[in-house]
Design an enzyme around this catalytic site. Sequence first.
Site, mmCIF file in Angstrom:
data_model
loop_
_atom_site.group_PDB
_atom_site.id
_atom_site.type_symbol
_atom_site.label_atom_id
_atom_site.label_comp_id
_atom_site.label_asym_id
_atom_site.label_seq_id
_atom_site.Cartn_x
_atom_site.Cartn_y
_atom_site.Cartn_z
ATOM 1 N N HIS A 370 47.461 -56.214 32.632
ATOM 2 C CA HIS A 370 47.071 -56.469 34.017
ATOM 3 C C HIS A 370 46.913 -57.938 34.357
ATOM 4 O O HIS A 370 46.552 -58.265 35.482
ATOM 5 C CB HIS A 370 45.751 -55.758 34.339
ATOM 6 C CG HIS A 370 45.883 -54.284 34.545
ATOM 7 N ND1 HIS A 370 46.324 -53.720 35.727
ATOM 8 C CD2 HIS A 370 45.654 -53.251 33.711
ATOM 9 C CE1 HIS A 370 46.328 -52.407 35.618
ATOM 10 N NE2 HIS A 370 45.941 -52.095 34.399
ATOM 11 N N LYS A 561 37.701 -59.230 47.594
ATOM 12 C CA LYS A 561 38.165 -59.050 46.232
ATOM 13 C C LYS A 561 37.241 -59.836 45.302
ATOM 14 O O LYS A 561 36.403 -60.607 45.758
ATOM 15 C CB LYS A 561 39.614 -59.505 46.052
ATOM 16 C CG LYS A 561 39.918 -60.900 46.565
ATOM 17 C CD LYS A 561 41.398 -61.210 46.450
ATOM 18 C CE LYS A 561 42.208 -60.434 47.476
ATOM 19 N NZ LYS A 561 43.297 -59.653 46.913
ATOM 20 N N ARG A 562 37.398 -59.612 44.006
ATOM 21 C CA ARG A 562 36.608 -60.349 43.030
ATOM 22 C C ARG A 562 36.734 -61.851 43.297
ATOM 23 O O ARG A 562 37.817 -62.347 43.584
ATOM 24 C CB ARG A 562 37.127 -59.993 41.632
ATOM 25 C CG ARG A 562 36.442 -60.684 40.484
ATOM 26 C CD ARG A 562 36.821 -60.004 39.174
ATOM 27 N NE ARG A 562 38.264 -59.923 38.982
ATOM 28 C CZ ARG A 562 38.982 -60.802 38.294
ATOM 29 N NH1 ARG A 562 38.388 -61.862 37.761
ATOM 30 N NH2 ARG A 562 40.278 -60.641 38.125
ATOM 31 N N LYS A 567 42.245 -66.451 42.902
ATOM 32 C CA LYS A 567 42.399 -65.645 44.113
ATOM 33 C C LYS A 567 42.226 -66.492 45.373
ATOM 34 O O LYS A 567 42.517 -66.049 46.468
ATOM 35 C CB LYS A 567 41.414 -64.468 44.092
ATOM 36 C CG LYS A 567 41.738 -63.459 42.987
ATOM 37 C CD LYS A 567 40.746 -62.317 42.957
ATOM 38 C CE LYS A 567 41.022 -61.344 41.814
ATOM 39 N NZ LYS A 567 42.232 -60.524 42.024
ATOM 40 N N THR A 669 46.008 -54.317 44.644
ATOM 41 C CA THR A 669 46.108 -53.023 45.336
ATOM 42 C C THR A 669 45.430 -53.079 46.698
ATOM 43 O O THR A 669 45.737 -52.288 47.573
ATOM 44 C CB THR A 669 45.481 -51.893 44.498
ATOM 45 O OG1 THR A 669 44.136 -52.247 44.149
ATOM 46 C CG2 THR A 669 46.282 -51.636 43.235
ATOM 47 N N LYS A 673 46.320 -51.264 50.470
ATOM 48 C CA LYS A 673 45.363 -50.520 51.299
ATOM 49 C C LYS A 673 45.298 -51.106 52.701
ATOM 50 O O LYS A 673 45.260 -50.369 53.696
ATOM 51 C CB LYS A 673 43.983 -50.543 50.639
ATOM 52 C CG LYS A 673 43.929 -49.860 49.288
ATOM 53 C CD LYS A 673 42.674 -50.271 48.510
ATOM 54 C CE LYS A 673 42.794 -49.894 47.052
ATOM 55 N NZ LYS A 673 41.756 -50.528 46.215
#
Length: 822
Positions: A370, A561-562, A567, A669, A673
């Site tokens: 991942h 998100k985390r 990110k 993901t 969504k």
Amino acid sequence: MNVTSQTPLPKPAPRQSDPGILANEIVERLTYRIGKDAKAAKPHDWLHAVILSIRDRVIDAWIASTHKTYEEEGRRVYYLSLEFLIGRLMRDAVSNMELLDEMTQALSSLGVDIDVIAELEPDAALGNGGLGRLAACFMESMATVDVPAYGYGIRYVNGMFRQEISDGWQVELPETWLAHGNPWEFERREASYEVGFGGLVDPAADADASPNQMVWKASERVIATPYDMPIAGWRGKRVNTLRLWTAQPIDPILLDAFNAGDHLGALRESNRAEALTRVLYPADSSPAGQELRLRQEFFFSSASLQDIVRRHIQYFDDVRTLPDKAAIQLNDTHPAVAVTELMRLLLDDHGLDFDEAWSITRRTFSYTNHTLLPEALESWPVPLFERLLPRHMQIVYAINSRLLAEARRKGGFDDQAIGTISIIDEGGERRVRMGNLAFAGSHSVNGVSALHTDLMKQTVFADFHRLYPDRINNKTNGVTYRRWLMQCNPGLFGLIREAIGDKFMDDPEALRELDAFAHDSAFQDKFTAIKRANKEALSNLLRQRMNARIDPLALFDIQIKRIHEYKRQLLNIIEAVSLYDQIRSHPERDWVPRVKLFGGKAAPSYHNAKLIIKLANDVARVVNHDPAVQGLLKLQFVPNYNVSMAEIMIPAANLSEQISTAGMEASGTGNMKFAVNGALTIGTLDGANVEMRDHVGAENIVIFGLTADEVNQRRAQGYEPRKVIEASAELSQALTAIRSGVFSPGDPDRYRGLIDGIYDHDWFMVAADFDSYASAQRSVDTIWNDHDAWASKAIYNVARMGWFSSDRTIREYATDIWKVPV
């Protein structure tokens, strides 16, 4: 041995779904299982009664599914994951058993609102982010597409943590989701196992023992006891099992110590065992934290492997047929130690020779990678691993010897390549590389997006790919649209049914029929009205919980998100500061009103991630109280982001922020969504964004920034971020404002180190991508000002996201890796 050889028991009569019958069942359970009169029942009592009512129907399907699996005697999938972010289960179960309308009517007849009691169900604190939510989607999809499966994980008492924000800082508090029990779980004491740690290894004393057979005399043992939860697939076709392990000591209290007056010391074994299942991802910045993390991973892997082998022997007698009946999927590197545990069971408990055991192991395991981030490809110091798992260290060395000999025989591998393939990292402190162990011990290794899989072959597993050129394959992630469209966005779900019928409920790719409505003005108006209602619901929730006032008419720009530097929440915040400056400098321009919403947790020991949360709140405090930008820009950090909050925020989003540094996000993901709920994506060509662009059309997604290849080129050529910053007036001004303390007047140096990191090395390419990102945001403004253009693009996103269903992903796993018919 065949369980169907036993005399079959009579099957229970099918339960009725009439709302009146359901209402009577709910009252019966309220009275006789909860002990409450309907007139005195509180909302949480009604919730419990509803769960018990739907649970009975799920159990019927659960038992039938188990019988069917054993009757068919086919291969079963075992999914090992340290996280399962399943969220609330009541509405999910009611919907998947096709009883949502009937249950709603039944409760209404009793004066109970299903939406009110559904919000009382706690989120199961079994995960952190995308990894755990993917595992949950996969469990639901495996049941939906009729793949017999067990999920294996840990029953965390406190999970990750409950996040609160105090003076802008993240505060970690215990998550108490199990405080009042879990009506979905069933303790299975008969399937408990001993798990050992430490101790010594001796050769087997039996004269008939194999030379490879050893006796591990563990110095510490704990009992792993499973709790099973049923996971229902769509239309109740199959119900699979999520088995979560909890730990107890062999001796709960040391009576000698207690009687001697050492009352706390008498409980040390209990405390040591219970620590294994207390918290998800204990901070590993200390040696004690690293040890606990490895102990957790071995604990659940060992218990799971013992359970799998026991079940196989019980029903199929011969352990040698394990690969024919079991497919074990490792979800990332966390359960990689399971490779050595299966080898130990085959060698020491079943007396197989090494080569046969290794063949069985490789044919049984497959591994999903991942991440390409080195810190996430776990490794453990050899002394720690050897002290904690001495027999497994022997097995690691034996596997590694065969692995490296195989590479030498094949030829073309110099010492550097051999060093890269080795399970033991010899550079500096010697460490056991868990990603290499998982790769070596699996017959299939898959990435989770096309780009990520290609990068695996080129980077972290390049030499492994040369050694085993057929082993790496791609399985692009997906999400279950039962939860992420049908349940969390009932307004849009109803509109889609009205437009194209029900086929998409079983075949998500039938959403493509919505293409015909993308430019239909009447459909656009209904679509926009539903989005507006979702935004109002989110606005009302944030006002109730945080006293935050946001305008539903503004563009909702959401990044949830985390929190991690790759990110790039920091890029988003810096652009917000730049926009703030521009609005104040040019009030005459026609600015688009925008609300930027952030959510996510930072690992407790990740200083910069926690600093980014504080920066988001500091910037919000200044911007939100400046009358010069009132109504034009607002920032809000939403605390304790979880599945239930995602189910409210995602349907309300207009713009989805998927802005990771290209080449660093494996898939994502959340991007899927958001898109299927009608949000436009602004993002880099990273992870699954690449495939999303190909499916929704380049004109319906906003792409910016460097590609993965360009990122690598910049780094190789000696990237100088300071020059880039000096060439961008807007970026320079924003960074100067943050660095100088404009947003932290009480502590002017608070962000100096964070911003200096961008000037000095900018590993995550924040400066390199800033101008492109800012330009892309202004193009978003242009699209937003054209109502019809925005609506059509949003509708195209919904219509063309069917391929990103987790049902499709699971069918690919089943066909290509697990060899299970679907």
